[in-house]
Design an enzyme around this catalytic site. Structure first.
Site, short mmCIF file in Angstrom:
data_model
loop_
_atom_site.label_atom_id
_atom_site.label_comp_id
_atom_site.label_asym_id
_atom_site.label_seq_id
_atom_site.Cartn_x
_atom_site.Cartn_y
_atom_site.Cartn_z
N HIS A 82 0.94 -1.38 0.23
CA HIS A 82 0.12 0.74 0.34
C HIS A 82 1.34 1.41 0.40
CE1 HIS A 82 -2.82 3.40 2.29
NE2 HIS A 82 -2.61 2.76 1.44
N GLU A 123 2.02 1.62 -3.47
CA GLU A 123 0.52 2.07 -3.72
C GLU A 123 0.47 3.48 -4.18
OE1 GLU A 123 -3.15 4.17 -3.35
OE2 GLU A 123 -3.58 2.09 -2.81
N HIS A 124 0.75 4.44 -2.84
CA HIS A 124 0.88 5.65 -2.88
C HIS A 124 2.49 6.39 -3.25
CE1 HIS A 124 -2.14 7.05 0.49
NE2 HIS A 124 -2.13 5.67 0.33
N GLU A 133 -4.27 8.12 6.68
CA GLU A 133 -4.63 6.96 6.01
C GLU A 133 -5.48 6.00 7.89
OE1 GLU A 133 -3.92 5.87 2.44
OE2 GLU A 133 -5.45 4.19 1.97
#
Lengths: 449, 449
Positions: A71, A74-75, A151
């Site tokens: 993740h 991905e950012h 997040e």
């Protein structure tokens, strides 16, 4: 990738008619990259996805800072390449009004965009560049660490999210699918730029890349655009010619880690999920599972909705769901209710699961569920997002593409006996309960053996 | 009813070309019911909406149990008519896989469905029956009270929702638009079946009803279907032939009720919204407002996103929004961040608002915003939901329908001076800050005068 299932790898090009007037085409580049498109006549827009067959389950718990690195990566892919800054990437999509985002899942990561037809070549180029040529700038890395921690904080403040994460761990124990997708604050704080870089280089490679597009798409133009974008980055070949199976599709043995898990919080509602091991993505009973789920908790006429909400007014949100992955799955029943009603609602939901196993479904319920699923499938195909996702999931998770006609054919083969048999199977599996709110373990004492 | 704006009421039928190949038609029945449709060639589905021009702002605070009665009523319309039980209604839509729901807003209530083309006549009939012939059964009323209390509890557990509700009250003071849509737990507990029944009979009437549909719709068939559904319930006439304006479109004088309002909670994030009085729905600067909002907080390339998230990693979610109603509006800037950073983030957002007022936008930013808004508008029209909503909002809130070409024409007329002038106007309005999380009023001391 997925060579354990029967994919026609090696075919240079495969075309077959899909639902309605749409046409699905599939091309495999020499490097192993797979490209699937579905042209929808009359459409003026397109949805594009670059799928990488790596998800949170592929991280190695043994490596410090590894959990959440998929993740995190991905950012970072939005933060700049050798030729584009983060702002350049944002401007590319914002200035044409396109939607542009990404999602990290347990078994894949998908970068997608929805744009007008004229902007599709731009989207193919920019996402291709992001995916192959990210620089993972150290300063951007530190900034993004802060963004990801926020997040995770946002998700932690959402009680239903927390209940869901805890449920997966309770049901699947130490299976990698039981871990939360985004990692935990401590693993994100421990993550190093070098570790994420290694994860990137090891997992982002031609044989694990699938590109899908639907809507106003010309397949040949798409293939040429993808090749241009990948070749520019040296992605025109893969060291390993013959893809190896990343994952098994044989159901794993899972060991529940908890019967009841509660997170006490001073909030208004108790968010309750009852969960048990579900079926794997390629299970031949997956269409039966859709029917079962529709009857139990799939709509306003479903049993859970009628019993918990309509007849008793105990919840606003109540439904069931089935999550399936390559070698494990989770079946769940959710309700949000007053903490004082938590036990009653849990008992009602468990009773409905057992009533389905003991008494089965009526022909009328079966008919209704088939109508709901077939109508819903037809409606969903009206937008290119759904078609794009369907192609990606077919290629990454299922290893086969079923068009609408084939899906409907399978749906109409499901019998009341099939549904009851699956319900019986589920009902004898070990159950866990996850709850977040003003409740403790004692509330559920004796409900879960 | 908006007769204060220039609606061609009295015309029997009005047709004009809309964007692309679609055609918008409008019919007013003798009773005053308005029907608008947009036929989209090639579409196989349709979205239908029954809009009633009554929202939470139309409730009377003086009547006990009145607050939230519009939303309470919306729930009750799903619970049965003279000829259909609640289950009948649910089955009608579930068995064809249709989406079926409703929303209560501050100035309207909308009941909608998305179905395949063949199921549109059913949707017209069932929603028409729900709307005109609900029985508000006392037992169902009590059950639904529980459901609504759970819905309010769920919203209360969502810190961003709470911050938003508090912000509206802070900015708009005792203006009816400042109240939360769903009422409060104590008003829902106090609501009586008779009061909601009176609210229903007083506000659900032909002259306040607008029906819109988009997609695979034949206008004449739609009109005939609506007439059948309404005539059956005696809705073929309205006592008052000439509609009276329900609302003024002259901006009201609003008096801020608080500069800073905080709700302390032991959660991870502080959810912060900066708000100030915005513009009304019919304000001629509404297109300029869209541009301003795009530049300030409308995408990944926007100033708020760049300054708060990209450069400093302080937030995951950060954006701005504009909410406009008939006689008042709210402009807001949102961020979710660590409580320790709440002051810094609030200062950054305020600084960006003032930088926009003082320095204006660059031609490049204007170009990008126009591209984003025009591209976004074109993309949005790909689905019938957006077209259906656009027709309803045009009729209920704006009093005019602008097709895509007209919207784009207006967008391209916006200048950098227009944007700066509006930013200057906004920046000198009284500001409020609403925050939910681990913060108190002192955190924001001196930021809001």
């Amino acid at each position: 990738m997925n060579s354990a299932v029967d994919l026609p790898l090696g075919l240079a090009d495969l075309a077959f008619a899909a639902s309605g007037d749409a046409l699905v085409r599939r091309t495999i580049l020499p490097s192993g990259v797979r490209i699937l498109s579905e042209h929808v006549p009359g459409s003026r827009s397109a949805t594009l996805g670059y799928w990488v067959a790596v998800g949170s389950r592929d991280e190695t718990e043994a490596v410090p800072g590894s959990l959440g690195s998929t993740h995190f990566l991905e950012h970072l892919l939005f933060k700049g390449t050798g030729t584009r800054t983060a702002l350049d990437i944002a401007v590319s999509f914002d200035s044409v009004g396109g939607e542009h985002n990404a999602m990290t899942a347990k078994e894949y990561t998908c970068y997608y965009a929805k744009v007008q037809d004229r902007d599709l070549p731009m989207a193919v180029e920019v996402i291709g560049d992001m995916l192959t040529s990210s620089v993972l700038d150290p300063t951007e890395f530190e900034n993004e660490r802060g963004v990801i921690l926020e997040e995770l904080s946002m998700a932690e403040d959402d009680p239903a999210d927390v209940a869901n994460d805890r449920l997966f761990t309770a049901v699947l124990g130490d299976h990698p699918l039981g871990r939360p997708i985004g990692g935990r604050p401590e693993t994100i704080r421990a993550a190093s730029r070098d570790a994420v870089w290694r994860h990137y280089r090891a997992n982002y490679r031609p044989r694990d890349l699938v590109i899908t597009a639907a809507g106003a798409v010309d397949h040949d133009v798409l293939v040429a655009g993808v090749q241009r974008a990948l070749d520019a980055a040296g992605w025109d070949r893969d060291e390993e010619a013959a893809p190896v199976a990343r994952r098994s599709t044989t159901p794993a043995t899972v060991q529940r880690s908890a019967g009841v898990v509660t997170v006490q919080r001073p909030i208004e509602q108790a968010n309750i999920i009852i969960g048990l091991p579900g079926i794997v993505a390629t299970d031949e009973r997956r269409t039966t599972m859709s029917v079962l789920n529709s009857v139990l908790g799939g709509g306003m006429s479903s049993r859970l909705f009628q019993e918990v909400r309509e007849k008793r007014g105990l919840a606003y949100s109540v439904y069931s769901f089935s999550g399936s992955y390559s070698d494990a799955g989770v079946y769940g029943l959710f309700a949000g209710c007053a903490p004082a009603k938590a036990r009653q609602v849990t008992e009602l939901m468990l009773a409905e699961l057992h009533r389905l196993a003991d008494g089965g479904v009526t022909p009328e319920e079966l008919r209704r569920a088939v109508g709901q699923l077939s109508g819903g499938a037809a409606l969903a195909l009206e937008d290119s997002d759904t078609r794009m996702s369907r192609l990606g999931r077919a290629e990454i998770s299922l290893g086969e593409f079923a068009d609408l006609d084939e899906s409907l054919r399978r749906l109409h083969l499901v019998t009341v006996d099939d549904v009851q048999e699956l319900a019986r199977d589920l009902a004898q599996r070990p159950v866990s309960v996850s709850a977040v709110g003003g409740v403790d373990d004692d509330v559920f004492a004796g409900l879960v053996s």
